[in-house]
Scaffold this active site. Structure first.
Site, PDB file in Angstrom:
ATOM      1  N   SER B 321      28.554 -16.200 -95.678  1.00 18.90           N
ATOM      2  CA  SER B 321      29.513 -16.983 -94.915  1.00 18.90           C
ATOM      3  C   SER B 321      28.842 -17.572 -93.671  1.00 18.90           C
ATOM      4  O   SER B 321      29.033 -18.746 -93.339  1.00 18.90           O
ATOM      5  CB  SER B 321      30.689 -16.097 -94.502  1.00 18.90           C
ATOM      6  OG  SER B 321      31.512 -16.787 -93.609  1.00 18.90           O
ATOM      7  N   TRP B 324      26.534 -20.336 -94.753  1.00 21.45           N
ATOM      8  CA  TRP B 324      27.304 -21.515 -95.171  1.00 21.45           C
ATOM      9  C   TRP B 324      27.524 -22.441 -93.966  1.00 21.45           C
ATOM     10  O   TRP B 324      27.516 -23.662 -94.086  1.00 21.45           O
ATOM     11  CB  TRP B 324      28.657 -21.075 -95.736  1.00 21.45           C
ATOM     12  CG  TRP B 324      29.559 -22.213 -96.134  1.00 21.45           C
ATOM     13  CD1 TRP B 324      29.648 -22.810 -97.369  1.00 21.45           C
ATOM     14  CD2 TRP B 324      30.530 -22.897 -95.305  1.00 21.45           C
ATOM     15  NE1 TRP B 324      30.580 -23.811 -97.350  1.00 21.45           N
ATOM     16  CE2 TRP B 324      31.129 -23.886 -96.103  1.00 21.45           C
ATOM     17  CE3 TRP B 324      30.922 -22.768 -93.980  1.00 21.45           C
ATOM     18  CZ2 TRP B 324      32.124 -24.739 -95.616  1.00 21.45           C
ATOM     19  CZ3 TRP B 324      31.900 -23.620 -93.482  1.00 21.45           C
ATOM     20  CH2 TRP B 324      32.497 -24.593 -94.295  1.00 21.45           C
ATOM     21  N   HIS B 325      27.668 -21.845 -92.778  1.00 21.44           N
ATOM     22  CA  HIS B 325      27.962 -22.648 -91.592  1.00 21.44           C
ATOM     23  C   HIS B 325      26.763 -23.443 -91.101  1.00 21.44           C
ATOM     24  O   HIS B 325      26.929 -24.442 -90.402  1.00 21.44           O
ATOM     25  CB  HIS B 325      28.479 -21.759 -90.454  1.00 21.44           C
ATOM     26  CG  HIS B 325      29.900 -21.357 -90.637  1.00 21.44           C
ATOM     27  ND1 HIS B 325      30.259 -20.245 -91.362  1.00 21.44           N
ATOM     28  CD2 HIS B 325      31.059 -21.930 -90.235  1.00 21.44           C
ATOM     29  CE1 HIS B 325      31.583 -20.153 -91.375  1.00 21.44           C
ATOM     30  NE2 HIS B 325      32.084 -21.162 -90.710  1.00 21.44           N
ATOM     31  N   GLY B 326      25.582 -23.031 -91.440  1.00 24.62           N
ATOM     32  CA  GLY B 326      24.440 -23.807 -90.994  1.00 24.62           C
ATOM     33  C   GLY B 326      23.131 -23.151 -91.308  1.00 24.62           C
ATOM     34  O   GLY B 326      23.047 -21.933 -91.484  1.00 24.62           O
ATOM     35  N   PHE B 479      29.149 -28.846 -91.173  1.00 22.67           N
ATOM     36  CA  PHE B 479      29.005 -27.737 -92.133  1.00 22.67           C
ATOM     37  C   PHE B 479      29.196 -28.149 -93.579  1.00 22.67           C
ATOM     38  O   PHE B 479      29.162 -29.226 -93.942  1.00 22.67           O
ATOM     39  CB  PHE B 479      29.998 -26.621 -91.804  1.00 22.67           C
ATOM     40  CG  PHE B 479      29.840 -26.088 -90.406  1.00 22.67           C
ATOM     41  CD1 PHE B 479      28.577 -25.937 -89.855  1.00 22.67           C
ATOM     42  CD2 PHE B 479      30.931 -25.776 -89.636  1.00 22.67           C
ATOM     43  CE1 PHE B 479      28.420 -25.472 -88.565  1.00 22.67           C
ATOM     44  CE2 PHE B 479      30.789 -25.306 -88.346  1.00 22.67           C
ATOM     45  CZ  PHE B 479      29.535 -25.155 -87.821  1.00 22.67           C
TER      46      PHE B 479
END
Lengths: 339, 479
Positions: B321, B324-326, B479
């Protein structure tokens, strides 16, 4: 669906009325805090002044009222420099026109207003208070007609139209302007004139001014571009390429001024860009001779293009500003002798 | 095209009018949504339209192929094809440079100097969102939870549905796709509520997030010059910035969908009123958390195995997770920290003790609830420091300074107006916390008559116009 649309309509109408009232009741200068400070200071002591200077930094930083008044002793003038940085056409014209309305007849004898082409605002600036507060329906009408009557290419015309429309819309919805009601900015000089040199010792925005100063003095060859522009001025006098909307607006301002007993001088400052001179110099042929002051051509104004008199590429330092004011006084005296 | 732009203010009413007055049949409405969505996305950068179109064609074709194919091995092959193509694009555009740089750094530790140059890759807006949305379709079709779509236009409209295309909510095909098949009729209550949600979303974005951003940026970018108290304030500002930004976007997306007769899933449920981290994660970015839960956590075994398996799965889901954001170690650290916050609750079986809303039916919480909410909030604030900082070193230095004696000094920055706006925002959200969004059901309260309601809406609009910060892009676009 009908109920939904009806509610949207009424809600939108109420909002529109509210925003229109806001636009109508806010003082004309709210949105330009520096001008507000100057106008308030002027109003407090208005009985002292009979001459006023409008425009951008080219007037604010270069027109020294003390020098001007001392040279114009025969005319018994007392001048206030109300010009503020970044105040171009149409903002300066708007401010001047509305300022006139606040004056009693014959309260002011002479007014100076910088002659500038229509400003190309950055898109981002049109979403700000400063980039939109002046955009009333009549200013928008003038701007759109100006664009239409200009010789700009189609893309430029399209972009400018978009810019002025966006600015107009923002002037409607911008309630940020109301914060200006609570600001109490102070003036930095009795006469309204603050030379750029003073900023070098001032802590306010010191870096920006110092950077501009240092960048220019590290490489003064950039001045050549402005000298070339000044050298081109004589040939622009022969041009028939006149923006008729601009011309008629200037004539309108002259006549409005006369109604208040004011002689309006339209001032062409030195160190503008070539395309700006190309656009405004031809207008001088069509304007009444006693109302234009051109202090930009290289032949007669070499001194304004010398490095020792410069602060940065577009502006004079204190020495240059004083020379500019002297020349201005000389020219004004000549013009006033024209019947 | 940003939601808080003039372009969108023109675009939305135009599409709305065409949708309800010109394109009245379901098929034509889908076509309009498809075209309008591509226009909406192309306004930002038309080159990347080919990417969405390619992804749409691949997943649509794989869906059809899965319907015809009965052999398990071949079906699995199709599923992997979809996963590889979708994650391949995502991996290339988002993670290529990250992996390259880290490989080079890793080899250099062993004295092996590799030379490879990073590519100047532009990250297509919203790629993480629509990739996960299309993946959910293929996985659900593969699992037999969903009938494959045979209408390319409806499928294309589902993948590119403009309200949620670039920043979510990440919709499940099982929820959104069937809505494209059904006849949609205008629903007054739904549309009005949609407008209210859009209004609140704009307030969150333009007033809260954009104003907080100015101070969060100022403080984070000059962290060396500030005391611990100011740095803590900076972290608070970022906490509200990211919430206002992302949940504001989700509100506008959900509200806009409602205008067209669609119901999107809820993405935020007042997360800062959570009493523990587990509750926070049930209320924050719900569409992503549930995506990972359904397509990653549960297939890995979830919390059914022994303690080592629970720990492993928890870490996997939080680290993924974060990633996934960066493509930055800071996001991974943020994920790991949240895993550490969450594990004690999971292992002690207390991760599902706060399922309802805090202080349900009451105006004020009790002292115990206040303590739990405050401590959870503080933990999330500290975790956001990793999310916002440009490197782990900077995040650690920032936190170190917060926990120094300078925490007890007067902050150098204390913008009263913005802090007052945040307080107003928190009060409204608190009072409406049992609703779907902060302005829901105002007309059901008989004390709030229409003139008062409209006055309230106009008040919000005026606050937006007056206190709107300088326009900033939505954080979650990256994102």
């Amino acid at each position: 669906m009908k109920q939904f649309l009806r509610n949207i309509f009424w809600f939108g109408l109420i909002l529109l009325i509210g925003l229109s009232i806001k636009k109508m009741v806010t003082p004309f200068y709210l949105g330009n805090s520096a001008f507000k400070a100057k106008v308030k200071s002027f109003q407090k002591t208005s009985q002292h002044y009979n001459t006023i200077v409008f425009g951008s930094s080219h007037s604010y930083r270069q027109f020294n009222p003390s020098i001007f008044d001392s040279l114009m002793t025969d005319y018994n003038l007392s001048t206030y420099n109300i010009a503020t940085a970044g105040t171009f056409n149409p903002e300066s014209y708007y401010l001047y026109e509305h300022f006139l309305k606040t004056l009693d007849k014959d309260a002011i004898k002479y007014a100076f207003l910088e002659l500038k082409p229509l400003n190309f605002y950055d898109w981002e600036n049109t979403n700000t208070t400063r980039g939109s507060y002046w955009n009333t329906t009549s200013t928008l009408y003038y701007a759109l007609n100006y664009i239409n009557a200009s010789n700009y290419d189609k893309i430029e015309k399209f972009n400018l139209t978009k810019i002025y429309l966006n600015s107009f819309l923002n002037s409607f919805v911008d309630t940020n302007i109301l914060k200006g009601l609570f600001l109490k900015p102070s003036v930095r000089s009795k006469t309204g004139f603050v030379p750029l040199d003073k900023e070098l010792s001032s802590k306010r925005r010191n870096n920006e001014f110092t950077l501009r100063y240092k960048t220019f003095h590290a490489d003064t060859t950039v001045l050549k571009e402005r000298i070339t522009a000044a050298r081109n001025i004589p040939q622009y006098y022969n041009s028939k390429d006149i923006n008729k909307v601009h011309l008629s607006h200037l004539k309108y301002l002259i006549s409005k001024s006369e109604q208040k007993g004011i002689h309006l001088f339209l001032l062409v400052p030195p160190r503008l860009k070539d395309n700006e001179y190309q656009e405004i110099i031809p207008l001088l042929n069509e304007l009444p001779k006693g109302h234009s002051l051109e202090l930009a051509n290289y032949v007669e104004n070499k001194t304004f293009y010398k490095t020792k008199n410069s602060f940065d590429i577009g502006h004079l330092n204190l020495k240059g500003a004083n020379l500019f004011t002297e020349k201005c006084a000389e020219l004004v005296m000549k013009k006033l002798q024209i019947p | 095209m940003l939601f808080n732009s003039l372009d969108f203010a023109i675009f939305l009413p135009l599409v709305f009018i065409l949708y309800w007055f010109v394109f009245k049949k379901t098929g034509l409405q889908n076509l309009l949504i498809f075209a309008a969505s591509y226009f909406f996305y192309g306004w930002w950068d038309w080159r990347f339209l080919s990417l969405i179109l390619f992804s749409t064609i691949i997943d649509f074709s794989i869906g059809i192929a899965l319907r015809k194919e009965e052999k398990k091995k071949r079906r699995l092959l199709f599923l992997w094809l979809s996963i590889i193509v979708n994650l391949g694009f995502l991996g290339f555009f988002k993670y290529y440079n990250f992996f390259l740089d880290n490989f080079i750094s890793a080899f250099s530790i062993f004295g092996m100097e590799l030379s490879a140059s990073s590519l100047n890759i532009v990250l297509p807006v919203g790629i993480s969102f629509y990739t996960f949305q299309t993946l959910s379709y293929t996985i659900d079709v593969y699992k037999g939870k969903l009938e494959p779509c045979t209408d390319f236009i409806a499928f294309g409209a589902f993948v590119s549905f403009f309200p949620q295309l670039v920043a979510g909510p990440i919709e499940r095909a099982t929820n959104l796709l069937p809505q494209f098949y059904k006849k949609r009729s205008f629903n007054y209550s739904l549309a009005v509520d949609g407008l209210r949600q859009i209004l609140w979303g704009l307030f969150k974005k333009v007033v809260i997030a954009d104003n907080c951003a100015e101070y969060a940026n100022l403080i984070f970018n000059n962290a060396d010059n500030y005391s611990g108290s100011t740095l803590l304030l900076g972290a608070f500002f970022f906490t509200f910035q990211i919430y206002g930004d992302f949940s504001g976007y989700s509100d506008i997306a959900i509200g806009t969908s409602r205008l067209f007769g669609f119901n999107l899933m809820r993405n935020f449920s007042f997360p800062y009123f959570s009493r523990d981290i587990a509750e926070f994660w049930r209320r924050w970015h719900i569409s992503l958390s549930t995506w990972f839960r359904d397509y990653l956590y549960i297939p890995l075994g979830g919390s059914k195995g022994g303690t080592p398996m629970k720990i492993r799965n928890t870490f996997i889901i939080f680290l993924v997770s974060g990633f996934w954001h960066g493509a930055n170690w800071t996001f991974i650290a943020w994920g790991a920290l949240n895993a550490l916050y969450f594990l004690p609750l999971l292992l002690s079986g207390k991760n599902r003790q706060n399922l309802g809303m805090v202080a349900e039916g009451k105006i004020f919480p009790n002292p115990r609830e206040i303590f739990h909410m405050s401590s959870t909030f503080l933990l999330t604030v500290l975790a956001w420091v990793f999310f916002r900082a440009s490197s782990i070193d900077k995040a650690l230095t920032y936190l170190k300074e917060i926990f120094s004696t300078s925490l007890f000094t007067v902050p150098e920055e204390f913008p009263m107006v913005i802090i007052s706006l945040i307080l107003l925002f928190v009060v409204v959200e608190w009072l409406q916390r049992e609703q779907q969004h902060a302005l829901e059901n105002l007309e059901r309260n008989h004390l709030i008559k229409k003139p008062l309601r409209w006055g309230f809406y106009i008040g919000i609009i005026l606050i937006i116009f007056t206190f709107g910060g300088s326009q900033q892009e939505f954080i979650y676009f990256q994102f």
